[in-house]
Design a protein around this motif. Sequence first.
Motif, PDB file in Angstrom:
ATOM      1  N   VAL A  78       0.831  -1.208   0.000  1.00 23.48           N
ATOM      2  CA  VAL A  78       0.000   0.000   0.000  1.00 23.48           C
ATOM      3  C   VAL A  78       0.861   1.252   0.000  1.00 23.48           C
ATOM      4  N   TYR A  79       0.316   2.274  -0.605  1.00 26.69           N
ATOM      5  CA  TYR A  79       0.820   3.632  -0.443  1.00 26.69           C
ATOM      6  C   TYR A  79      -0.185   4.362   0.436  1.00 26.69           C
ATOM      7  N   LEU A  80       0.276   4.984   1.497  1.00 30.79           N
ATOM      8  CA  LEU A  80      -0.613   5.711   2.404  1.00 30.79           C
ATOM      9  C   LEU A  80      -0.521   7.203   2.117  1.00 30.79           C
ATOM     10  N   GLY A  81      -1.641   7.790   1.739  1.00 25.89           N
ATOM     11  CA  GLY A  81      -1.681   9.204   1.416  1.00 25.89           C
ATOM     12  C   GLY A  81      -1.697  10.085   2.653  1.00 25.89           C
ATOM     13  N   GLU A  82      -1.553  11.373   2.416  1.00 25.18           N
ATOM     14  CA  GLU A  82      -1.601  12.361   3.487  1.00 25.18           C
ATOM     15  C   GLU A  82      -3.058  12.578   3.884  1.00 25.18           C
ATOM     16  N   SER A  83      -3.344  12.499   5.181  1.00 27.44           N
ATOM     17  CA  SER A  83      -4.744  12.541   5.645  1.00 27.44           C
ATOM     18  C   SER A  83      -5.246  13.973   5.799  1.00 27.44           C
ATOM     19  N   VAL A  84      -5.342  14.681   4.671  1.00 27.81           N
ATOM     20  CA  VAL A  84      -5.916  16.025   4.620  1.00 27.81           C
ATOM     21  C   VAL A  84      -6.762  16.106   3.360  1.00 27.81           C
ATOM     22  N   GLN A  85      -7.541  17.171   3.235  1.00 32.06           N
ATOM     23  CA  GLN A  85      -8.278  17.383   2.003  1.00 32.06           C
ATOM     24  C   GLN A  85      -7.351  17.890   0.900  1.00 32.06           C
ATOM     25  N   MET A  86      -7.765  17.730  -0.343  1.00 33.97           N
ATOM     26  CA  MET A  86      -6.909  18.100  -1.468  1.00 33.97           C
ATOM     27  C   MET A  86      -6.486  19.561  -1.415  1.00 33.97           C
ATOM     28  N   GLU A  87      -7.373  20.427  -0.950  1.00 33.47           N
ATOM     29  CA  GLU A  87      -7.058  21.859  -0.883  1.00 33.47           C
ATOM     30  C   GLU A  87      -5.916  22.150   0.086  1.00 33.47           C
ATOM     31  N   GLU A  88      -5.663  21.256   1.020  1.00 38.83           N
ATOM     32  CA  GLU A  88      -4.608  21.452   2.017  1.00 38.83           C
ATOM     33  C   GLU A  88      -3.328  20.701   1.668  1.00 38.83           C
ATOM     34  N   ALA A 266     -21.007  -5.908   8.950  1.00 42.89           N
ATOM     35  CA  ALA A 266     -19.607  -6.263   8.780  1.00 42.89           C
ATOM     36  C   ALA A 266     -19.457  -7.211   7.593  1.00 42.89           C
ATOM     37  N   PRO A 267     -18.372  -7.103   6.856  1.00 43.42           N
ATOM     38  CA  PRO A 267     -18.202  -7.964   5.683  1.00 43.42           C
ATOM     39  C   PRO A 267     -18.020  -9.427   6.065  1.00 43.42           C
ATOM     40  N   ALA A 268     -18.406 -10.300   5.167  1.00 41.95           N
ATOM     41  CA  ALA A 268     -18.199 -11.739   5.360  1.00 41.95           C
ATOM     42  C   ALA A 268     -17.498 -12.284   4.120  1.00 41.95           C
ATOM     43  N   PRO A 269     -16.373 -12.975   4.307  1.00 43.22           N
ATOM     44  CA  PRO A 269     -15.728 -13.288   5.585  1.00 43.22           C
ATOM     45  C   PRO A 269     -15.097 -12.053   6.226  1.00 43.22           C
ATOM     46  N   MET A 270     -14.933 -12.107   7.534  1.00 38.85           N
ATOM     47  CA  MET A 270     -14.337 -10.990   8.250  1.00 38.85           C
ATOM     48  C   MET A 270     -12.865 -10.854   7.857  1.00 38.85           C
ATOM     49  N   PRO A 271     -12.455  -9.666   7.414  1.00 37.27           N
ATOM     50  CA  PRO A 271     -11.057  -9.490   6.999  1.00 37.27           C
ATOM     51  C   PRO A 271     -10.081  -9.497   8.165  1.00 37.27           C
ATOM     52  N   ARG A 272      -8.861  -9.860   7.849  1.00 44.35           N
ATOM     53  CA  ARG A 272      -7.783  -9.829   8.840  1.00 44.35           C
ATOM     54  C   ARG A 272      -7.224  -8.419   8.975  1.00 44.35           C
ATOM     55  N   ARG A 273      -7.264  -7.664   7.894  1.00 50.81           N
ATOM     56  CA  ARG A 273      -6.793  -6.276   7.919  1.00 50.81           C
ATOM     57  C   ARG A 273      -7.644  -5.462   6.941  1.00 50.81           C
ATOM     58  N   ILE A 274      -7.810  -4.167   7.254  1.00 46.97           N
ATOM     59  CA  ILE A 274      -8.652  -3.284   6.457  1.00 46.97           C
ATOM     60  C   ILE A 274      -7.814  -2.102   6.002  1.00 46.97           C
ATOM     61  N   VAL A 275      -7.790  -1.885   4.679  1.00 48.91           N
ATOM     62  CA  VAL A 275      -7.110  -0.718   4.102  1.00 48.91           C
ATOM     63  C   VAL A 275      -8.181   0.318   3.801  1.00 48.91           C
ATOM     64  N   PRO A 276      -8.238   1.408   4.580  1.00 48.53           N
ATOM     65  CA  PRO A 276      -9.254   2.439   4.316  1.00 48.53           C
ATOM     66  C   PRO A 276      -8.856   3.299   3.139  1.00 48.53           C
ATOM     67  N   GLY A 277      -9.768   4.148   2.689  1.00 47.42           N
ATOM     68  CA  GLY A 277      -9.432   5.083   1.628  1.00 47.42           C
ATOM     69  C   GLY A 277      -8.468   6.146   2.083  1.00 47.42           C
ATOM     70  N   HIS A 278      -8.524   6.470   3.381  1.00 49.57           N
ATOM     71  CA  HIS A 278      -7.642   7.469   3.981  1.00 49.57           C
ATOM     72  C   HIS A 278      -7.298   7.017   5.395  1.00 49.57           C
ATOM     73  N   GLY A 279      -6.062   7.234   5.795  1.00 54.68           N
ATOM     74  CA  GLY A 279      -5.650   6.892   7.148  1.00 54.68           C
ATOM     75  C   GLY A 279      -4.972   5.536   7.237  1.00 54.68           C
ATOM     76  N   GLU A 280      -4.585   5.181   8.442  1.00 56.38           N
ATOM     77  CA  GLU A 280      -3.799   3.983   8.688  1.00 56.38           C
ATOM     78  C   GLU A 280      -4.596   2.697   8.489  1.00 56.38           C
ATOM     79  N   VAL A 281      -3.881   1.659   8.110  1.00 57.42           N
ATOM     80  CA  VAL A 281      -4.461   0.325   7.997  1.00 57.42           C
ATOM     81  C   VAL A 281      -4.892  -0.146   9.383  1.00 57.42           C
ATOM     82  N   ALA A 282      -6.043  -0.820   9.456  1.00 53.61           N
ATOM     83  CA  ALA A 282      -6.590  -1.297  10.733  1.00 53.61           C
ATOM     84  C   ALA A 282      -6.519  -2.819  10.791  1.00 53.61           C
TER      85      ALA A 282
END
Length: 352
Positions: A78-88, A266-282
């Motif tokens: 994954v590439y993790l983006g900067e957690s701000v809006q595009m204008e910032e 919650a999704p089925a099957p339950m994931p081991r890790r979640i990559v959000p659109g923004h922010g850290e992997v959970a």
Amino acid sequence: MIHLILSACLAGSSGDCVPILLPEAESAVMAECESQAERVSRNWLKRHPDLLEEQVSCQSATSLPALPLRELAPGVHVYLGESVQMEESANGRIANLGVVIGEKSVAVIDSGVSRRQGQELFAAIRQLTDLPISHVILTHMHPDHVLGTSVFKEAGAEIVGHAALPAALEYRAQTYLDNLAELYPPQEVIGTEVILPDRQVADRDIIDLGGRELLLKAEGTAHTDNDLTVFDSKTETFFSGDLIFRDLTPVVDGSLNGWLEWLEAAPAPMPRRIVPGHGEVAESWKIAVTPQTEFLTMLRDSTRAAIADGLPMSDAVPVIAKSMQIIENKWNSFEETAARDATAAYKELEWE
């Protein structure tokens, strides 16, 4: 691998030049790349009359600018983006992007905000593997996720998206490109285009990369009306796109109620890790969605209260946003986004 780099400049401009990676000439040896350079660069420029050639060169993948990728699991980066809006942001690189490597080919999950970012993602992949990039999966329409697609299209990848994505992108294409040009310097956006999907997912689909399958699901209207999720069954990694925000304030561009309903299931099957659109992997579903569920629930309840009090939207929006300030310190880019969300929520809930 050896790659053809075209230095392209804006016609009529002095100094506005950028390197354009042309994957059609990708070669195993320098001589092969050089033999294709004139033809490939000339054909590309014919499709981009606003640009002029300054020079061309063939370079190794290791010499090219590349996005930093983090390996989450074998074959999943994954590439993790900067957690701000595009204008910032200085360059719009705010979205998380994914790469999944199979035994036969590679899939990209979201391509970034510009051709330049897409090229750097391409170069990063080439530093990991020489396998063909067979698919680009776009999780939804927003520009920070989809505008790096052209370089992968030229490399032969099939572009995949929700069945509602083509219409959504076509409607907003020029606005996205105009906004990008206003926000960032020409060097960041030259060559950026809107590319529509080749393959549309109306319900569910499967992509076989060889030795691993990606399960795609077209979701109901929530963050947008064209959200697509991706599950790597081999490593149980779930790519949510912007159905999950972490750190960055969630943006309602579809249905607030629909989004809350999606979060409850919650999704089925339950994931081991979640990559959000923004922010850290959970590492768990609860960790991934609890703060966002709290935000959206408060938005819904505050909006319903303002409507019940008979406030018109112009008066209700600041009231709603103020009532949510108690969670402001949990989110980046809160003030402007909360007001936008209050407007969207009012429009949706006014006629419940």
